[in-house]
Design a protein around this motif. Sequence first.
Motif, PDB file in Angstrom:
ATOM      1  N   SER A 156       0.050  15.711 -38.599  1.00 58.41           N
ATOM      2  CA  SER A 156      -0.220  15.879 -40.029  1.00 58.41           C
ATOM      3  C   SER A 156      -0.878  14.623 -40.595  1.00 58.41           C
ATOM      4  O   SER A 156      -0.665  13.508 -40.097  1.00 58.41           O
ATOM      5  CB  SER A 156       1.076  16.174 -40.793  1.00 58.41           C
ATOM      6  N   TYR A 157      -1.690  14.828 -41.638  1.00 55.84           N
ATOM      7  CA  TYR A 157      -2.373  13.732 -42.325  1.00 55.84           C
ATOM      8  C   TYR A 157      -2.069  13.818 -43.818  1.00 55.84           C
ATOM      9  O   TYR A 157      -1.976  14.911 -44.376  1.00 55.84           O
ATOM     10  CB  TYR A 157      -3.894  13.839 -42.158  1.00 55.84           C
ATOM     11  N   THR A 158      -1.959  12.655 -44.469  1.00 59.18           N
ATOM     12  CA  THR A 158      -1.838  12.620 -45.923  1.00 59.18           C
ATOM     13  C   THR A 158      -2.691  11.472 -46.466  1.00 59.18           C
ATOM     14  O   THR A 158      -2.892  10.459 -45.784  1.00 59.18           O
ATOM     15  CB  THR A 158      -0.375  12.409 -46.394  1.00 59.18           C
ATOM     16  N   PHE A 159      -3.198  11.640 -47.696  1.00 58.02           N
ATOM     17  CA  PHE A 159      -3.985  10.605 -48.358  1.00 58.02           C
ATOM     18  C   PHE A 159      -3.864  10.800 -49.855  1.00 58.02           C
ATOM     19  O   PHE A 159      -4.124  11.898 -50.363  1.00 58.02           O
ATOM     20  CB  PHE A 159      -5.458  10.701 -47.919  1.00 58.02           C
ATOM     21  N   ASP A 160      -3.438   9.749 -50.564  1.00 55.33           N
ATOM     22  CA  ASP A 160      -3.287   9.859 -52.018  1.00 55.33           C
ATOM     23  C   ASP A 160      -4.100   8.800 -52.767  1.00 55.33           C
ATOM     24  O   ASP A 160      -3.905   8.591 -53.974  1.00 55.33           O
ATOM     25  CB  ASP A 160      -1.815   9.753 -52.416  1.00 55.33           C
ATOM     26  N   GLY A 161      -5.029   8.155 -52.066  1.00 54.49           N
ATOM     27  CA  GLY A 161      -5.843   7.115 -52.688  1.00 54.49           C
ATOM     28  C   GLY A 161      -5.263   5.728 -52.531  1.00 54.49           C
ATOM     29  O   GLY A 161      -5.989   4.729 -52.567  1.00 54.49           O
ATOM     30  N   LYS A 162      -3.955   5.647 -52.363  1.00 56.42           N
ATOM     31  CA  LYS A 162      -3.283   4.360 -52.176  1.00 56.42           C
ATOM     32  C   LYS A 162      -2.847   4.150 -50.722  1.00 56.42           C
ATOM     33  O   LYS A 162      -2.774   3.019 -50.253  1.00 56.42           O
ATOM     34  CB  LYS A 162      -2.048   4.265 -53.076  1.00 56.42           C
ATOM     35  N   LYS A 163      -2.602   5.285 -50.045  1.00 56.55           N
ATOM     36  CA  LYS A 163      -2.078   5.200 -48.687  1.00 56.55           C
ATOM     37  C   LYS A 163      -2.570   6.389 -47.854  1.00 56.55           C
ATOM     38  O   LYS A 163      -2.688   7.508 -48.360  1.00 56.55           O
ATOM     39  CB  LYS A 163      -0.549   5.181 -48.714  1.00 56.55           C
ATOM     40  N   PHE A 164      -2.868   6.110 -46.591  1.00 56.32           N
ATOM     41  CA  PHE A 164      -3.255   7.150 -45.631  1.00 56.32           C
ATOM     42  C   PHE A 164      -2.236   7.145 -44.499  1.00 56.32           C
ATOM     43  O   PHE A 164      -1.811   6.083 -44.031  1.00 56.32           O
ATOM     44  CB  PHE A 164      -4.649   6.866 -45.058  1.00 56.32           C
ATOM     45  N   PRO A 203     -12.950   4.729 -48.240  1.00 56.43           N
ATOM     46  CA  PRO A 203     -13.804   4.265 -49.339  1.00 56.43           C
ATOM     47  C   PRO A 203     -13.363   2.919 -49.903  1.00 56.43           C
ATOM     48  O   PRO A 203     -14.065   2.326 -50.725  1.00 56.43           O
ATOM     49  CB  PRO A 203     -13.652   5.381 -50.384  1.00 56.43           C
ATOM     50  N   LYS A 204     -12.174   2.434 -49.490  1.00 57.53           N
ATOM     51  CA  LYS A 204     -11.641   1.174 -50.008  1.00 57.53           C
ATOM     52  C   LYS A 204     -11.321   0.210 -48.867  1.00 57.53           C
ATOM     53  O   LYS A 204     -11.140   0.624 -47.726  1.00 57.53           O
ATOM     54  CB  LYS A 204     -10.356   1.439 -50.801  1.00 57.53           C
ATOM     55  N   LYS A 205     -11.209  -1.065 -49.220  1.00 59.33           N
ATOM     56  CA  LYS A 205     -10.810  -2.052 -48.229  1.00 59.33           C
ATOM     57  C   LYS A 205      -9.331  -1.881 -47.880  1.00 59.33           C
ATOM     58  O   LYS A 205      -8.504  -1.547 -48.731  1.00 59.33           O
ATOM     59  CB  LYS A 205     -11.062  -3.473 -48.755  1.00 59.33           C
ATOM     60  N   ILE A 206      -9.030  -2.119 -46.623  1.00 56.29           N
ATOM     61  CA  ILE A 206      -7.674  -1.924 -46.121  1.00 56.29           C
ATOM     62  C   ILE A 206      -6.854  -3.197 -46.311  1.00 56.29           C
ATOM     63  O   ILE A 206      -7.295  -4.295 -45.965  1.00 56.29           O
ATOM     64  CB  ILE A 206      -7.714  -1.552 -44.622  1.00 56.29           C
ATOM     65  N   ASP A 219     -16.121  -5.002 -42.554  1.00 53.83           N
ATOM     66  CA  ASP A 219     -15.931  -4.834 -44.002  1.00 53.83           C
ATOM     67  C   ASP A 219     -14.503  -4.387 -44.362  1.00 53.83           C
ATOM     68  O   ASP A 219     -14.206  -4.172 -45.531  1.00 53.83           O
ATOM     69  CB  ASP A 219     -16.947  -3.831 -44.568  1.00 53.83           C
ATOM     70  N   ARG A 220     -13.638  -4.261 -43.361  1.00 55.56           N
ATOM     71  CA  ARG A 220     -12.232  -3.869 -43.524  1.00 55.56           C
ATOM     72  C   ARG A 220     -12.077  -2.510 -44.216  1.00 55.56           C
ATOM     73  O   ARG A 220     -11.058  -2.227 -44.850  1.00 55.56           O
ATOM     74  CB  ARG A 220     -11.435  -4.940 -44.295  1.00 55.56           C
ATOM     75  N   LYS A 221     -13.069  -1.637 -44.038  1.00 52.99           N
ATOM     76  CA  LYS A 221     -12.968  -0.283 -44.565  1.00 52.99           C
ATOM     77  C   LYS A 221     -12.767   0.752 -43.460  1.00 52.99           C
ATOM     78  O   LYS A 221     -12.628   1.949 -43.738  1.00 52.99           O
ATOM     79  CB  LYS A 221     -14.223   0.070 -45.380  1.00 52.99           C
ATOM     80  N   ASP A 240      -0.028   7.082 -34.230  1.00 54.07           N
ATOM     81  CA  ASP A 240       0.370   7.164 -35.635  1.00 54.07           C
ATOM     82  C   ASP A 240       0.009   5.888 -36.385  1.00 54.07           C
ATOM     83  O   ASP A 240      -0.033   4.797 -35.799  1.00 54.07           O
ATOM     84  CB  ASP A 240       1.882   7.382 -35.756  1.00 54.07           C
ATOM     85  N   CYS A 241      -0.224   6.023 -37.674  1.00 53.80           N
ATOM     86  CA  CYS A 241      -0.472   4.816 -38.476  1.00 53.80           C
ATOM     87  C   CYS A 241      -0.312   5.106 -39.958  1.00 53.80           C
ATOM     88  O   CYS A 241      -0.531   6.225 -40.427  1.00 53.80           O
ATOM     89  CB  CYS A 241      -1.879   4.266 -38.209  1.00 53.80           C
ATOM     90  N   ASP A 242       0.112   4.095 -40.679  1.00 58.64           N
ATOM     91  CA  ASP A 242       0.143   4.081 -42.135  1.00 58.64           C
ATOM     92  C   ASP A 242      -0.860   3.030 -42.577  1.00 58.64           C
ATOM     93  O   ASP A 242      -0.805   1.880 -42.122  1.00 58.64           O
ATOM     94  CB  ASP A 242       1.535   3.724 -42.657  1.00 58.64           C
ATOM     95  N   VAL A 243      -1.768   3.414 -43.447  1.00 59.69           N
ATOM     96  CA  VAL A 243      -2.808   2.506 -43.912  1.00 59.69           C
ATOM     97  C   VAL A 243      -2.677   2.334 -45.423  1.00 59.69           C
ATOM     98  O   VAL A 243      -2.705   3.312 -46.170  1.00 59.69           O
ATOM     99  CB  VAL A 243      -4.223   3.036 -43.582  1.00 59.69           C
ATOM    100  N   GLU A 244      -2.514   1.091 -45.871  1.00 59.69           N
ATOM    101  CA  GLU A 244      -2.446   0.810 -47.299  1.00 59.69           C
ATOM    102  C   GLU A 244      -3.721   0.083 -47.729  1.00 59.69           C
ATOM    103  O   GLU A 244      -4.272  -0.734 -46.968  1.00 59.69           O
ATOM    104  CB  GLU A 244      -1.219  -0.058 -47.606  1.00 59.69           C
ATOM    105  N   PHE A 245      -4.179   0.371 -48.955  1.00 54.68           N
ATOM    106  CA  PHE A 245      -5.461  -0.162 -49.416  1.00 54.68           C
ATOM    107  C   PHE A 245      -5.308  -1.222 -50.500  1.00 54.68           C
ATOM    108  O   PHE A 245      -4.291  -1.270 -51.218  1.00 54.68           O
ATOM    109  CB  PHE A 245      -6.335   0.988 -49.955  1.00 54.68           C
ATOM    110  N   GLU A 246      -6.313  -2.047 -50.598  1.00 60.92           N
ATOM    111  CA  GLU A 246      -6.338  -3.045 -51.655  1.00 60.92           C
ATOM    112  C   GLU A 246      -6.549  -2.340 -52.989  1.00 60.92           C
ATOM    113  O   GLU A 246      -7.202  -1.311 -53.070  1.00 60.92           O
ATOM    114  CB  GLU A 246      -7.463  -4.065 -51.416  1.00 60.92           C
TER     115      GLU A 246
END
Length: 247
Positions: A156-164, A203-206, A219-221, A240-246
């Motif tokens: 499963s995948y999730t993305f809310d703009g702040k976290k993937f 679309p954002k820096k990680i 570019d850390r994107k 698996d991974c959790d990605v948080e954005f700047e």
Amino acid sequence: MKLYKLLCFSFLIATLTSCTFTENVYINDNGTGKFSVDMDGSPIMEMAGDQIAGQMGDNKKDIDTTFTFKEVFQEKKDSIAKLSPETQKELKKLESYVVSTKISSEKKEFLMNMSTDFKNVNELQDILQTLGTLQKLEGGKNPMGSGFGDNGSKLSYTFDGKKFTRKAVVDQQKKAAKAQDAEGDMSKMMFASSSYIVKYHFPKKIKKVSNPSALFSDDRKSITIQYSFTDYMENPDKLDCDVEFEK
């Protein structure tokens, strides 16, 4: 060469040799995006390109074609109509995928790409597992080799703009049964030298990533995670991974 025959032939090449699978996920600000999987089985063309060309039929030494799974399923509509509603639902997930195949005995090249657009990352599934459903079109005979893509997990995948988040939940009973399966051992031997690579583009820096194997782009994107295909099959949660954005 008919589309279904070409598709089966292409997967047969992928299962016969070391192959690199590269998964790319491109996500936009609004959560839409593009998903693709590339398979590079060129090593077998280096070893047996002329013999493979002879098996392609139609006196063709090169194939460069693009089609959709929807077209393939149109060819096999009578067989699909006999399948269970659950299996038909699984196959329908593939309809929007565009398949591009390049096979050249002269250039010693075998490349295959499957891609689709998505409206939400929640729509994404493990494409290799879904492809395994194709075996049911031939009464259980798997054109991609026994156990191809079936690693006993639910992705499963999730993305809310702040976290993937990418998360694979492993079915321990299936995993234990597969460990005792002699055919599973054969699949393990075939894919021992194959690689599985996942690349996520945002679309954002990680800010940070939970997976210690993730490599950042300049570019850390974007991040890249690579494992052996054996790991993908036996320990799918390693990707698996959790990605948080700047902010």
